[in-house]
Design a protein around this motif. Sequence first.
Motif, PDB file in Angstrom:
ATOM      1  N   ASN A 615       0.802  -1.226   0.000  1.00 42.50           N
ATOM      2  CA  ASN A 615       0.000   0.000   0.000  1.00 42.50           C
ATOM      3  C   ASN A 615       0.833   1.274   0.000  1.00 42.50           C
ATOM      4  O   ASN A 615       0.390   2.313   0.456  1.00 42.50           O
ATOM      5  CB  ASN A 615      -0.955   0.009   1.200  1.00 42.50           C
ATOM      6  CG  ASN A 615      -0.208  -0.120   2.521  1.00 42.50           C
ATOM      7  OD1 ASN A 615       1.022  -0.062   2.550  1.00 42.50           O
ATOM      8  ND2 ASN A 615      -0.942  -0.267   3.607  1.00 42.50           N
ATOM      9  N   THR A 616       2.041   1.198  -0.501  1.00 43.74           N
ATOM     10  CA  THR A 616       2.844   2.425  -0.549  1.00 43.74           C
ATOM     11  C   THR A 616       3.456   2.574  -1.932  1.00 43.74           C
ATOM     12  O   THR A 616       3.702   1.590  -2.628  1.00 43.74           O
ATOM     13  CB  THR A 616       3.982   2.397   0.483  1.00 43.74           C
ATOM     14  OG1 THR A 616       4.791   1.224   0.248  1.00 43.74           O
ATOM     15  CG2 THR A 616       3.428   2.338   1.892  1.00 43.74           C
ATOM     16  N   GLY A 617       3.704   3.815  -2.284  1.00 42.96           N
ATOM     17  CA  GLY A 617       4.421   4.093  -3.525  1.00 42.96           C
ATOM     18  C   GLY A 617       3.545   3.956  -4.761  1.00 42.96           C
ATOM     19  O   GLY A 617       2.340   3.725  -4.706  1.00 42.96           O
ATOM     20  N   TYR A 618       4.201   4.150  -5.895  1.00 41.96           N
ATOM     21  CA  TYR A 618       3.557   4.062  -7.200  1.00 41.96           C
ATOM     22  C   TYR A 618       4.073   2.806  -7.894  1.00 41.96           C
ATOM     23  O   TYR A 618       5.214   2.786  -8.372  1.00 41.96           O
ATOM     24  CB  TYR A 618       3.895   5.294  -8.051  1.00 41.96           C
ATOM     25  CG  TYR A 618       3.358   6.606  -7.531  1.00 41.96           C
ATOM     26  CD1 TYR A 618       2.236   7.191  -8.109  1.00 41.96           C
ATOM     27  CD2 TYR A 618       3.974   7.283  -6.481  1.00 41.96           C
ATOM     28  CE1 TYR A 618       1.744   8.400  -7.657  1.00 41.96           C
ATOM     29  CE2 TYR A 618       3.496   8.495  -6.014  1.00 41.96           C
ATOM     30  CZ  TYR A 618       2.377   9.050  -6.610  1.00 41.96           C
ATOM     31  OH  TYR A 618       1.897  10.253  -6.166  1.00 41.96           O
ATOM     32  N   LEU A 619       3.270   1.765  -7.924  1.00 44.19           N
ATOM     33  CA  LEU A 619       3.691   0.491  -8.508  1.00 44.19           C
ATOM     34  C   LEU A 619       2.918   0.240  -9.802  1.00 44.19           C
ATOM     35  O   LEU A 619       1.681   0.285  -9.821  1.00 44.19           O
ATOM     36  CB  LEU A 619       3.463  -0.654  -7.530  1.00 44.19           C
ATOM     37  CG  LEU A 619       4.339  -0.655  -6.286  1.00 44.19           C
ATOM     38  CD1 LEU A 619       3.909  -1.761  -5.341  1.00 44.19           C
ATOM     39  CD2 LEU A 619       5.803  -0.826  -6.669  1.00 44.19           C
ATOM     40  N   TRP A 620       3.631  -0.057 -10.855  1.00 46.52           N
ATOM     41  CA  TRP A 620       3.029  -0.277 -12.179  1.00 46.52           C
ATOM     42  C   TRP A 620       3.369  -1.681 -12.636  1.00 46.52           C
ATOM     43  O   TRP A 620       4.519  -2.085 -12.652  1.00 46.52           O
ATOM     44  CB  TRP A 620       3.595   0.737 -13.164  1.00 46.52           C
ATOM     45  CG  TRP A 620       2.998   0.710 -14.550  1.00 46.52           C
ATOM     46  CD1 TRP A 620       3.220  -0.209 -15.526  1.00 46.52           C
ATOM     47  CD2 TRP A 620       2.105   1.677 -15.110  1.00 46.52           C
ATOM     48  NE1 TRP A 620       2.521   0.108 -16.659  1.00 46.52           N
ATOM     49  CE2 TRP A 620       1.830   1.277 -16.430  1.00 46.52           C
ATOM     50  CE3 TRP A 620       1.517   2.849 -14.627  1.00 46.52           C
ATOM     51  CZ2 TRP A 620       0.992   2.005 -17.280  1.00 46.52           C
ATOM     52  CZ3 TRP A 620       0.690   3.571 -15.477  1.00 46.52           C
ATOM     53  CH2 TRP A 620       0.429   3.154 -16.776  1.00 46.52           C
ATOM     54  N   ARG A 621       2.342  -2.433 -12.986  1.00 48.90           N
ATOM     55  CA  ARG A 621       2.546  -3.787 -13.482  1.00 48.90           C
ATOM     56  C   ARG A 621       2.028  -3.890 -14.903  1.00 48.90           C
ATOM     57  O   ARG A 621       0.877  -3.536 -15.173  1.00 48.90           O
ATOM     58  CB  ARG A 621       1.842  -4.816 -12.591  1.00 48.90           C
ATOM     59  CG  ARG A 621       2.495  -4.972 -11.234  1.00 48.90           C
ATOM     60  CD  ARG A 621       1.696  -5.877 -10.330  1.00 48.90           C
ATOM     61  NE  ARG A 621       2.394  -6.145  -9.079  1.00 48.90           N
ATOM     62  CZ  ARG A 621       2.352  -5.349  -8.021  1.00 48.90           C
ATOM     63  NH1 ARG A 621       1.667  -4.222  -8.072  1.00 48.90           N
ATOM     64  NH2 ARG A 621       3.012  -5.650  -6.924  1.00 48.90           N
ATOM     65  N   CYS A 636      -6.474   3.103  -6.335  1.00 54.95           N
ATOM     66  CA  CYS A 636      -5.955   4.038  -5.337  1.00 54.95           C
ATOM     67  C   CYS A 636      -6.566   3.705  -3.976  1.00 54.95           C
ATOM     68  O   CYS A 636      -7.674   4.161  -3.647  1.00 54.95           O
ATOM     69  CB  CYS A 636      -6.308   5.473  -5.714  1.00 54.95           C
ATOM     70  SG  CYS A 636      -5.875   5.921  -7.410  1.00 54.95           S
ATOM     71  N   PRO A 637      -5.882   2.886  -3.156  1.00 58.52           N
ATOM     72  CA  PRO A 637      -6.434   2.499  -1.850  1.00 58.52           C
ATOM     73  C   PRO A 637      -6.598   3.697  -0.924  1.00 58.52           C
ATOM     74  O   PRO A 637      -5.908   4.721  -1.049  1.00 58.52           O
ATOM     75  CB  PRO A 637      -5.393   1.521  -1.302  1.00 58.52           C
ATOM     76  CG  PRO A 637      -4.642   1.028  -2.495  1.00 58.52           C
ATOM     77  CD  PRO A 637      -4.615   2.194  -3.441  1.00 58.52           C
ATOM     78  N   SER A 638      -7.509   3.557   0.034  1.00 60.63           N
ATOM     79  CA  SER A 638      -7.702   4.606   1.027  1.00 60.63           C
ATOM     80  C   SER A 638      -6.437   4.758   1.863  1.00 60.63           C
ATOM     81  O   SER A 638      -5.605   3.857   1.943  1.00 60.63           O
ATOM     82  CB  SER A 638      -8.896   4.268   1.926  1.00 60.63           C
ATOM     83  OG  SER A 638      -8.698   3.016   2.547  1.00 60.63           O
ATOM     84  N   HIS A 792      -1.727   1.852  -7.560  1.00 58.34           N
ATOM     85  CA  HIS A 792      -1.353   0.633  -8.271  1.00 58.34           C
ATOM     86  C   HIS A 792      -1.872   0.726  -9.699  1.00 58.34           C
ATOM     87  O   HIS A 792      -3.090   0.818  -9.912  1.00 58.34           O
ATOM     88  CB  HIS A 792      -1.942  -0.597  -7.586  1.00 58.34           C
ATOM     89  CG  HIS A 792      -1.593  -0.696  -6.134  1.00 58.34           C
ATOM     90  ND1 HIS A 792      -0.332  -0.988  -5.700  1.00 58.34           N
ATOM     91  CD2 HIS A 792      -2.338  -0.493  -5.020  1.00 58.34           C
ATOM     92  CE1 HIS A 792      -0.315  -0.982  -4.373  1.00 58.34           C
ATOM     93  NE2 HIS A 792      -1.511  -0.675  -3.939  1.00 58.34           N
ATOM     94  N   GLY A 793      -0.963   0.717 -10.632  1.00 54.67           N
ATOM     95  CA  GLY A 793      -1.342   0.762 -12.038  1.00 54.67           C
ATOM     96  C   GLY A 793      -1.163  -0.605 -12.679  1.00 54.67           C
ATOM     97  O   GLY A 793      -0.114  -1.239 -12.523  1.00 54.67           O
ATOM     98  N   LEU A 794      -2.159  -1.071 -13.386  1.00 56.93           N
ATOM     99  CA  LEU A 794      -2.070  -2.279 -14.204  1.00 56.93           C
ATOM    100  C   LEU A 794      -2.380  -1.886 -15.633  1.00 56.93           C
ATOM    101  O   LEU A 794      -3.368  -1.172 -15.881  1.00 56.93           O
ATOM    102  CB  LEU A 794      -3.073  -3.350 -13.744  1.00 56.93           C
ATOM    103  CG  LEU A 794      -2.551  -4.438 -12.806  1.00 56.93           C
ATOM    104  CD1 LEU A 794      -2.255  -3.826 -11.446  1.00 56.93           C
ATOM    105  CD2 LEU A 794      -3.558  -5.562 -12.679  1.00 56.93           C
ATOM    106  N   SER A 795      -1.543  -2.327 -16.547  1.00 54.76           N
ATOM    107  CA  SER A 795      -1.720  -1.892 -17.918  1.00 54.76           C
ATOM    108  C   SER A 795      -1.167  -2.915 -18.892  1.00 54.76           C
ATOM    109  O   SER A 795      -0.322  -3.751 -18.543  1.00 54.76           O
ATOM    110  CB  SER A 795      -1.017  -0.542 -18.136  1.00 54.76           C
ATOM    111  OG  SER A 795      -1.111  -0.155 -19.491  1.00 54.76           O
ATOM    112  N   ALA A 806       8.273   0.041 -11.962  1.00 50.48           N
ATOM    113  CA  ALA A 806       7.790  -1.212 -12.542  1.00 50.48           C
ATOM    114  C   ALA A 806       7.916  -2.316 -11.499  1.00 50.48           C
ATOM    115  O   ALA A 806       9.001  -2.563 -10.966  1.00 50.48           O
ATOM    116  CB  ALA A 806       8.590  -1.556 -13.791  1.00 50.48           C
ATOM    117  N   ALA A 807       6.806  -2.945 -11.177  1.00 50.43           N
ATOM    118  CA  ALA A 807       6.809  -4.021 -10.185  1.00 50.43           C
ATOM    119  C   ALA A 807       7.391  -5.282 -10.800  1.00 50.43           C
ATOM    120  O   ALA A 807       7.208  -5.564 -11.982  1.00 50.43           O
ATOM    121  CB  ALA A 807       5.394  -4.290  -9.698  1.00 50.43           C
ATOM    122  N   LYS A 808       8.094  -6.033  -9.979  1.00 52.00           N
ATOM    123  CA  LYS A 808       8.715  -7.268 -10.468  1.00 52.00           C
ATOM    124  C   LYS A 808       7.739  -8.424 -10.331  1.00 52.00           C
ATOM    125  O   LYS A 808       6.893  -8.452  -9.479  1.00 52.00           O
ATOM    126  CB  LYS A 808       9.983  -7.558  -9.664  1.00 52.00           C
ATOM    127  CG  LYS A 808      11.036  -6.462  -9.825  1.00 52.00           C
ATOM    128  CD  LYS A 808      12.268  -6.781  -8.992  1.00 52.00           C
ATOM    129  CE  LYS A 808      13.316  -5.686  -9.139  1.00 52.00           C
ATOM    130  NZ  LYS A 808      14.520  -5.948  -8.314  1.00 52.00           N
TER     131      LYS A 808
END
Length: 808
Positions: A615-621, A636-638, A792-795, A806-808
């Motif tokens: 729940n932290t940071g900007y993670l893109w998968r 975008c979690p509360s 959290h971005g999923l694309s 970029a998440a691993k």
Amino acid sequence: MPAPTHPRPHNETLANGLRVTLRHVPGLKRSAAALRVAAGSHDVPLAWPGLAHFLEHLLFLGTERFPAQQGLMAYVQGHGGQVNASTRERTTDFFFELPQASFSGGLERLSDMLARPRMDPDDQLREREVLQAEFVAWSKDAAAQQKEALFEGLSAAHPLRGFHAGNRDSLPVEQADFQQALKDFHQQFYRTGQMTLSLVGPQNIEELRTLAEQFAAALTLGDKTEQAAPFRLMDNPQTSYQQVGERHGNLLFALEDLPKSSADALAFLCHWLNNAKPGGLLAHLQRQGLAEGLQACVLYQFAEQALLHLQFTAASGSLDTIRAQSLDWLSFFAAQQDWPALRAEYAELLQRQQQVSGALQLARLDSEQFESGLSESAVMALKAVLGKIGTVDNFSSHWHLPAANPFLRTAEPLANAGLIRGQTSAHRGLRTFAQDRSRSRRERSPMQFSQALPDNSDVGAVYVRWQTEAAATAELQAKLQHSLREVSGDARQAGVELSFSTTGNQWLLKVTGLQETLPAVLEHALKSLTQVGANAVKEEPQPPLIPIRQLLKALPEHCLPVVGESDDAAYLWTSSRWDGLALGLNPQTQSAMGLALSRIPGTPDNQLPAPSAINTGYLWRQIESASSEHALLLFCPSASHEIADEAAWRLLAHLCQTPFYQRLRVELQLGYAVFSGLRQIHGRSGLLLGVQSPTTSAAQLHVHIQQFLDGLPALIEQLDDASLALQRQTLADQFDDSVLSGKEAAELLWQARLAGHSSDYLLQLRRAIAQLGRPALLAAAQRLIRAEGGWHGLSSDPAPGAPWQAAK
């Protein structure tokens, strides 16, 4: 089995020609409307393919009285309801569901948009681009193209062989001839004689009739226009044909001159064709290695015509052989004397399904005008259908009828809960050592029998969660899902929904539906899950999802930390820890669950922590996709698990829904799949925004979404105090006991348990929403913009750069 609680609907024709079906269901929390117009894509002039679908879209773009921001879609979404529409070959459907208090407002908007659409030229140009985007996606969708190819064996003159999708070329909105055709189509078909309105709700029949009459008063008067009869399905003496695909074999039966009740007859036939139990067609084909799957359905039906489709998955055998075996089974089926046992079971499952259906499902069912079983006229129609298919008197002796669905048998009434041998209800105030021991075991059990929902309804819900030592491999997941197929199918027919999900090391079994059947379904499901064998499972290939649906499916997995994998089912079960929640169960059902609870694998644990979401940071998968279209999900979690934060996020999501859609879909024309809302994942609430676009990259979509979110404070400031108070109250009302269905309330309470909230969560949430002032809401908007809960971005596209990682 209790007496049916959903009697057949009342039917009548109003003075102005509108046909109505009215169904009073006392236990419902909401009301629903389904309006069917007897006109569809095959009723359009040949010069303008797609006109009917285009008109359906235009009707949602607002009227003089109700602009788009106040129209049906915005109104229903703002009141926590459901709304949609569908254009088919010969019908167009509009349907919605709302709380009873706001239902008349929805009907008012629906009648106004049907009778007085604006047809603004600029709106038409913008909406044509939406249909163009849909057409591009449709033309690239393998499953859609495969379905289209199924019609190639039909007569070239039949409208099923024509183009009806609609695109930039077929919808020349700039031309006067097209505008006249659009106007003529609306005037010809969108009038009372051409429509059927189905209303379902807790209101009595007189109240529903009054609502129907008010609705009808705004419509254009007119008699029914007979829809042109189509050409014959085939222009040769043949009545069937077959096609071979990459992984599928297809048999199609073109049926003409069908008698009355053929729709009910074909639905009954498809149900038994799709039955996978021993003795049936699919079980025999699997045993012979000819095919792995079978799906029978009616692709098209109008007037006296129907196109019956049998699709065989992984058809490794000759299609001629499969066809011969299919006709052999159909001949066996035709030889049964009026199918008494199958008809009784079929009627029972239809009754069960109606018993657990919500208002919208019932309204749509009523609009289809299906019977509640196989009537005598449908029996005669079925015999005629089977004769047209080509059944014969000689067939193999190895076929037999499927075993009865065990969950449809009437259960023996349970003894009064809390009483033991020798006691009667007069002794209910007395306690025994045996009862005290039973009570103490239950209180220590990790299965919590919650009193948060009343136990006097027909339905209940049970959640069982396991935390495992590792995640299941893809192969093990497939085996686990496959193990539940038969139980899940039987349960669904008996009014119980069964689902099992493996998300990381979090496994969840959810059982919701009729209480009398629920304990037996849970017991059978647990037995199936814990007897997964070592043999590999050949899964039927599923058609690829469109990118945005692919992202939605992947989202829960990517909101958990990465864990190792294992394919050892026995180890994962025995090393797991479990807890659970049961809601809305009466004492009899609780008592009947004892055997099922004793079969839950793993170690009971009433102190299982909530899943530790990232729940932290900007993670893109990036999720690989075979499609060339671009899609982006932003979750975008509360900022915390506190109910006050959840309330603020819910109100932000409520305020965003219509403006987000208006900005990205209507004004910017970014794509045809645009949505936003509040989503709960592993107990964490968050704002979810999604877009799919044929031309705009995910990076550009992200810029537009970021700009929209940056404008949230201004959006809040623009609302006057009265409007903000109204929006706040409208949202709070959606969580009232009088509005929430048992299924919806159960899911909210399960998510509350995952978040660590108490059983009075719904009451606390309503209070927190009602207490939200403008300063607190503005502060929450700033915390959302600063991503204090993480983004959290999923694309389908790569990460756009800083601040995204970029998440691993």
